[in-house]
Design an enzyme around this catalytic site. Structure first.
Site, mmCIF file in Angstrom:
data_model
loop_
_atom_site.group_PDB
_atom_site.id
_atom_site.type_symbol
_atom_site.label_atom_id
_atom_site.label_comp_id
_atom_site.label_asym_id
_atom_site.label_seq_id
_atom_site.Cartn_x
_atom_site.Cartn_y
_atom_site.Cartn_z
ATOM 1 N N ALA A 1 6.656 19.666 16.523
ATOM 2 C CA ALA A 1 6.177 19.673 17.908
ATOM 3 C C ALA A 1 6.260 18.273 18.520
ATOM 4 O O ALA A 1 6.102 17.271 17.835
ATOM 5 C CB ALA A 1 4.738 20.174 17.965
ATOM 6 N N GLU B 1 -2.228 32.249 4.174
ATOM 7 C CA GLU B 1 -1.437 31.020 4.183
ATOM 8 C C GLU B 1 -1.531 30.346 2.819
ATOM 9 O O GLU B 1 -2.633 30.038 2.356
ATOM 10 C CB GLU B 1 -1.938 30.054 5.255
ATOM 11 C CG GLU B 1 -1.160 28.739 5.262
ATOM 12 C CD GLU B 1 -1.774 27.679 6.165
ATOM 13 O OE1 GLU B 1 -1.011 26.885 6.733
ATOM 14 O OE2 GLU B 1 -3.012 27.653 6.285
ATOM 15 N N ALA C 1 -6.323 15.841 7.458
ATOM 16 C CA ALA C 1 -5.837 16.375 6.190
ATOM 17 C C ALA C 1 -4.796 15.448 5.577
ATOM 18 O O ALA C 1 -4.301 14.522 6.224
ATOM 19 C CB ALA C 1 -5.249 17.770 6.413
ATOM 20 N N PHE C 2 -4.425 15.746 4.313
ATOM 21 C CA PHE C 2 -3.511 14.861 3.586
ATOM 22 C C PHE C 2 -2.090 14.928 4.108
ATOM 23 O O PHE C 2 -1.319 13.985 3.959
ATOM 24 C CB PHE C 2 -3.512 15.227 2.097
ATOM 25 C CG PHE C 2 -2.743 16.481 1.772
ATOM 26 C CD1 PHE C 2 -1.378 16.447 1.534
ATOM 27 C CD2 PHE C 2 -3.385 17.715 1.712
ATOM 28 C CE1 PHE C 2 -0.659 17.614 1.252
ATOM 29 C CE2 PHE C 2 -2.688 18.877 1.431
ATOM 30 C CZ PHE C 2 -1.324 18.825 1.199
ATOM 31 N N GLY D 1 -12.797 24.811 8.555
ATOM 32 C CA GLY D 1 -13.098 24.965 9.973
ATOM 33 C C GLY D 1 -14.301 25.850 10.223
ATOM 34 O O GLY D 1 -15.092 25.599 11.141
ATOM 35 N N GLU E 1 -8.216 22.453 14.491
ATOM 36 C CA GLU E 1 -6.793 22.744 14.304
ATOM 37 C C GLU E 1 -6.645 23.120 12.838
ATOM 38 O O GLU E 1 -6.629 22.261 11.962
ATOM 39 C CB GLU E 1 -5.941 21.531 14.681
ATOM 40 C CG GLU E 1 -4.498 21.890 14.998
ATOM 41 C CD GLU E 1 -3.681 22.204 13.771
ATOM 42 O OE1 GLU E 1 -3.351 23.392 13.572
ATOM 43 O OE2 GLU E 1 -3.370 21.287 13.008
#
Length: 527
Positions: free
Chosen positions: A468, A405, A168-169, A255, A272
């Site tokens: 993370a 989201e 993704a960007f 996804g 993910e």
């Protein structure tokens, strides 16, 4: 001081012009986009809409050819001992470290995240290279106790083949590096389909990898290739019988499509996907820790992280104090050109992202929410960029919009009374990526991490939801996809398992005590 690639030090020009910064960064890296130029894909900076490049895109026939080349590369690469494969990744990591500044500037100009965050992402590429190099000497199998005398039962791990990777960007380099560096030391070849919003970052990093390969005789040509294009290219990778596994990072909608396509041909997938991350703030929470954690997790990368904090679940006794401290901090964040020093929040990626944010805020109002901030900023920022104030939205409960989201800096605030109620709210959304609790109560902290607590893949205590470390397995549950793209023992996702039994006795013993006597003819087939 010269880098090991022979390149001069790099600094962003004082006027922080995105197009100039992008061009200067490519020059400092010694890379050219000439072989990729075309008329299909204009690449614009979200900072001010400046045209950075116009690239050609690939079609289905190009993907077929890439897969064929990748298959040839894999057949050679799998024969190279894993520690030697790690040496290639080590060389690549060194090049990235030596060119951290131009890579960061290029990424920031194309992606729009502030320069400090861009540096952090490039450093993450360096870190995962080091992780993968160490891993190249730790691809362990097992020797298992056999129930049969004089038998050896062993588990082997072998390269799986060709990895297709869709990124993704918002993290245009790190997500690719998480998977690809580990896949390389495991013995696989790769094809990377970056976001069509950030393709030049992909070309820059693969350009450095190809530079590392030039003097590395063990590395075959076409070991890692870049596929430029839109959703049709991602679909072709998902459908292609020559792609042994597909790793995809992006929206839940994407996804679902990838999962169906790969499942139809029984290929592996690592997904993910979306995150709707929550933090619980308890009565005992240390707000001196919680306030900066909330601020960065909610507003960092302009709310465009999969681990962005989107739901703040606050005990009713702490809400007033927390908001009284949090709102001034959020309000003082410096929003503007992310290449400029001191800026803390850059633009949204494009106008469509802005429209989705505004639509979400309107729905929140309709569902009883009180919105603070969230408006477009026009003063002191490029007029053609989509800059917004982070929004804090007080909600009467976890309504429909809160359960979705929105990839923007929107923080919904909900109150709770009992800790178990907070856990229910935390887990009461379709996504399950990252979560956090701020508490000084040991029982609450342990409960949160237990099977009774958070149902997310990332479970933090007294630290925010984002940021993370590469050593831990990264990924989440439910509509986040269940995949683990990197860290811990996720290397097993990039390999196939073989269980082998060796009989070194003079008799044949079947498992589970089964008897199957064979009576042979005394003539044994003779006349």
């Amino acid at each position: 001081m010269m880098s090991s690639a022979g390149l001069a030090p790099f600094a962003v020009a004082s006027d922080a012009d995105p197009a100039r910064t992008h061009a200067d960064a490519l020059k400092a890296l010694g890379l050219s986009l000439d072989s990729h130029r075309g008329d299909d894909l204009p690449v614009r900076s979200p900072i001010d809409g400046a045209l950075l490049a116009t690239l050609g895109t690939h079609d289905a026939a190009d993907i077929d050819a890439m897969v064929a080349r990748a298959r040839t590369a894999f057949l050679d690469w799998r024969q190279v001992p894993a520690p030697h494969r790690g040496e290639l990744v080590r060389r690549f990591g060194t090049l990235v470290r030596d060119n951290l500044d131009p890579l960061s500037a290029l990424l920031s100009a194309e992606n729009g995240k502030i320069l400090e965050e861009a540096r952090g992402e490039v450093q993450e590429v360096v870190d995962i290279c080091e992780f993968a190099v160490g891993l190249s000497r730790q691809l362990y199998g097992l020797t298992i106790a056999s129930e049969r005398p004089q038998h050896r039962l062993t588990e082997y791990w072998h390269p799986v083949g060709v990895l297709g990777l869709i990124s993704a960007f918002n993290f245009p380099a790190a997500v690719w590096a998480w998977g690809t560096t580990v896949a390389l030391v495991c013995g696989n070849a790769g094809i990377w389909k970056p976001s069509e919003k950030t393709p030049t970052t992909a070309l820059a990093f693969v350009g450095l990898l190809q530079r590392a390969m030039r003097d590395f005789e063990a590395a075959p040509a076409n070991l890692v290739q870049v596929a430029i294009g839109g959703a049709d290219i991602g679909a072709r990778l998902a459908d292609h019988p020559g792609i042994d596994m597909l790793s995809a990072t992006g929206s839940t909608r994407m996804g679902r499509d990838v999962a169906v396509r790969t499942a139809q041909r029984f290929a592996r997938s690592i997904l993910e996907l979306g995150g709707n991350n929550a933090m619980i703030v308890t009565p005992s929470a240390d707000l001196d820790l919680a306030i900066p954690a909330i601020t960065f997790a909610a507003a960092g990368t302009a709310g465009q992280r999969c681990t962005t904090l989107r739901r703040l679940i606050v005990h009713e006794d702490r809400k007033a104090e927390l908001l009284a401290r949090l709102m001034p901090v959020i309000g003082k964040l410096s929003t503007g050109n992310p290449l400029a020093e001191g800026v803390q929040v850059g633009p949204l990626i494009d106008g469509a992202a802005f429209d989705r944010m505004q639509a979400a805020l309107e729905r929140a109002r309709a569902e009883g929410g009180t919105v603070h901030g969230g408006e477009r900023i026009t003063d002191g920022v490029p007029a053609t960029g989509y800059y917004v104030r982070p929004a804090i939205v007080e909600m009467p409960g976890q309504s429909a919009i809160v359960c979705e989201e929105t990839f923007a800096p929107i923080l919904y605030v909900i109150i709770y009374r009992e800790f178990t109620q907070a856990i229910t709210l935390q887990n009461g959304v379709p996504q399950g990526l990252s979560s956090a609790v701020f508490t000084m109560d040991m029982r609450e902290a342990e409960y949160f991490q237990s099977a009774l607590g958070s149902d997310c893949g990332i479970v933090n205590v007294n630290i925010g939801t984002s940021g993370a470390e590469i050593g831990g397995a990264f990924g989440g549950e439910k509509q986040t996809g269940g995949g683990r793209v990197s860290g811990s023992d996720s290397w097993k996702n990039y390999m196939r398992r073989a269980t082998a039994t060796v009989n070194y006795s003079s008799t044949l013993t079947l498992a589970q005590g089964v008897r199957f006597d064979v009576v042979e003819d005394d003539n044994k087939g003779g006349n």
